[in-house]
Design a protein around this motif. Structure first.
Motif, PDB file in Angstrom:
ATOM      1  N   LYS A   1      46.935  -0.410  58.117  1.00  0.00           N
ATOM      2  CA  LYS A   1      46.478   0.254  56.892  1.00  0.00           C
ATOM      3  C   LYS A   1      47.551   1.250  56.449  1.00  0.00           C
ATOM      4  CE  LYS A   1      45.894   3.769  59.533  1.00  0.00           C
ATOM      5  NZ  LYS A   1      46.837   4.904  59.415  1.00  0.00           N
TER       6      LYS A   1
ATOM      7  N   LEU B   1      46.356  -1.479  53.629  1.00  0.00           N
ATOM      8  CA  LEU B   1      46.715  -2.880  53.399  1.00  0.00           C
ATOM      9  C   LEU B   1      47.741  -2.998  52.283  1.00  0.00           C
ATOM     10  CD1 LEU B   1      46.300  -5.904  53.838  1.00  0.00           C
ATOM     11  CD2 LEU B   1      44.283  -5.760  52.345  1.00  0.00           C
TER      12      LEU B   1
ATOM     13  N   VAL C   1      42.553  -5.954  59.479  1.00  0.00           N
ATOM     14  CA  VAL C   1      43.135  -4.616  59.343  1.00  0.00           C
ATOM     15  C   VAL C   1      42.597  -3.762  60.492  1.00  0.00           C
ATOM     16  CG1 VAL C   1      43.314  -2.558  57.895  1.00  0.00           C
ATOM     17  CG2 VAL C   1      43.294  -4.830  56.836  1.00  0.00           C
TER      18      VAL C   1
ATOM     19  N   PHE D   1      40.703  -8.244  55.611  1.00  0.00           N
ATOM     20  CA  PHE D   1      41.424  -7.762  54.437  1.00  0.00           C
ATOM     21  C   PHE D   1      40.457  -7.259  53.366  1.00  0.00           C
ATOM     22  CE2 PHE D   1      45.998  -9.637  54.438  1.00  0.00           C
ATOM     23  CZ  PHE D   1      46.218  -9.070  55.676  1.00  0.00           C
TER      24      PHE D   1
ATOM     25  N   GLY E   1      40.167  -3.784  54.088  1.00  0.00           N
ATOM     26  CA  GLY E   1      41.384  -3.110  53.654  1.00  0.00           C
ATOM     27  C   GLY E   1      41.387  -2.863  52.161  1.00  0.00           C
TER      28      GLY E   1
END
Length: 373
Positions: free
Chosen positions: A98, A100, A123, A335, A338
């Motif tokens: 992170k 992302l 993530v 994701f 993220g």
């Protein structure tokens, strides 16, 4: 789409700093083979390979991708999206640190790309992987604290306290437009939404800069942030993020207050929860007979043997690799999570700029990102 395999995963690492070391250890603990590393320049790749005990130093990303099944992106923030995009376009699984991406639009693109590629894309919001964080989630979701009324969260550090303290993250072209909130506030909001089982709907934030310059460079990104939040069920609360609180090293604390009781998780004392009640309060320890199944699953040593950050990180990587093998481990941050953190970070910045509330109640999927920009 990559097919599950019984062979050890071949892992590549992008980056050579602290997080690269942490990812490398966790990958090996999960039984993977770390076969290649790529840093910012060929000579730095060679140095990283030597420091991490990796046999191959890649000169280019393509060279690394040829050798691996999964890539861990541990490079500076502004390069995350580009590296993750290249990995996904190559059809490889990816773990990306992170933030992302430094903008929600980029994060949304990566979510779509990962979905189309049919790969695992995770993530490391690793504080979810403390057993007692899972127990706290159970206490909140299982009705133990009742209807959520208030939330309180802090993530306090002091490593940027002094004017002489500097880091690549100070440069927004490398670290992105947010520093403290993108770095550790992202962990706080992820843990809040995960444990509470509710999303943040509105944000009103202010940012603080401790020193106008660091290392001779003007400071443009925040050292601290304070937010008032409203949750989807109507609960209200406050969040404080700081990297300039003297004596605080990694003080991540989350408290949820409900109509029946309260629960507090303290990352610096991760083997216990404080459970508050009108007629008395108790401390619940990490101990299998009293813990929910998901907490027991993540307890890799018996009660009384302390667990901590590296255990949580190892559990995250192990679950990621289980997903790559075709499993569906509970609570794996993808994701999409993220992207959620990127949306909330953008909302915090916008609220501070406009001196107003920012409504993220309609920002629920990729198509909605544009509403807060």
């Amino acid at each position: 789409m990559n097919q599950p395999t019984t062979q050890p995963l071949k892992v590549g690492i992008i980056g050579g700093g602290f997080m690269a070391r942490t990812h490398t250890r966790a990958a090996r603990a999960a039984g993977a083979q770390v076969v290649s590393v790529l840093s910012s320049r060929p000579e730095r790749s060679v140095a990283a390979a030597a420091a991490l005990g990796i046999d191959h130093a890649a000169a280019t990303l393509d060279e690394l991708l040829e050798r691996v099944d999964v890539v861990h992106v541990c490079s500076p923030n502004a390069t995350h999206a580009g590296h993750a995009r290249a990995v996904l376009e190559a059809g490889k699984h990816v773990v990306c640190e992170k933030p992302l991406a430094i903008a929600p639009e980029e994060a949304a693109e990566l979510v779509d790309l990962a979905s189309r590629a049919g790969v695992t894309a995770a993530v490391p919001f690793i504080y979810r992987f403390h057993p007692m964080a899972r127990q706290a989630r159970h206490e909140a979701a299982g009705g133990g604290i009742g209807r959520l009324l208030t939330v309180r969260g802090d993530y306090l550090q002091d490593w940027m306290l002094l004017e002489r303290d500097s880091d690549w993250r100070v440069d927004p072209t490398v670290g992105g437009p947010s520093r403290a909130f993108a770095d550790v506030g992202s962990h706080l909001v992820d843990l809040l939404e995960f444990v509470a089982g509710e999303r943040i709907m509105k944000v009103n934030a202010r940012l603080g800069i401790a020193h106008p310059t660091r290392g001779g460079r003007p400071v443009q990104t925040e050292d601290a942030a304070v937010c008032i939040v409203e949750m989807e069920g109507g609960a209200i609360g406050s969040l404080m993020v700081s990297q300039v609180n003297a004596g605080r090293k990694n003080a991540l604390t989350l408290e949820l207050g409900g109509t029946n009781g309260s629960v507090v998780f303290d990352q610096e004392h991760p083997d216990e929860l404080w459970l508050g009640g009108r007629n008395g309060s108790t401390t619940l320890s990490r101990d299998a007979p009293s813990n929910v199944e998901d907490a027991v699953r993540l307890s890799v040593v018996p009660a009384g043997h302390p667990m901590g950050y590296l255990d949580a990180f190892n559990a995250f990587v192990l679950d990621t690799y289980a997903a790559i093998a075709g499993g569906a481990p509970a609570g794996l941050p993808t994701f999409a999570d993220g992207l959620r953190a990127a949306i909330l970070t953008s909302a915090v910045l916008e609220s501070s700029r406009s001196n107003s509330w920012v409504d993220v109640s309609t920002v629920s999927d990729r198509a909605d990102v544009q509403h807060i920009l």
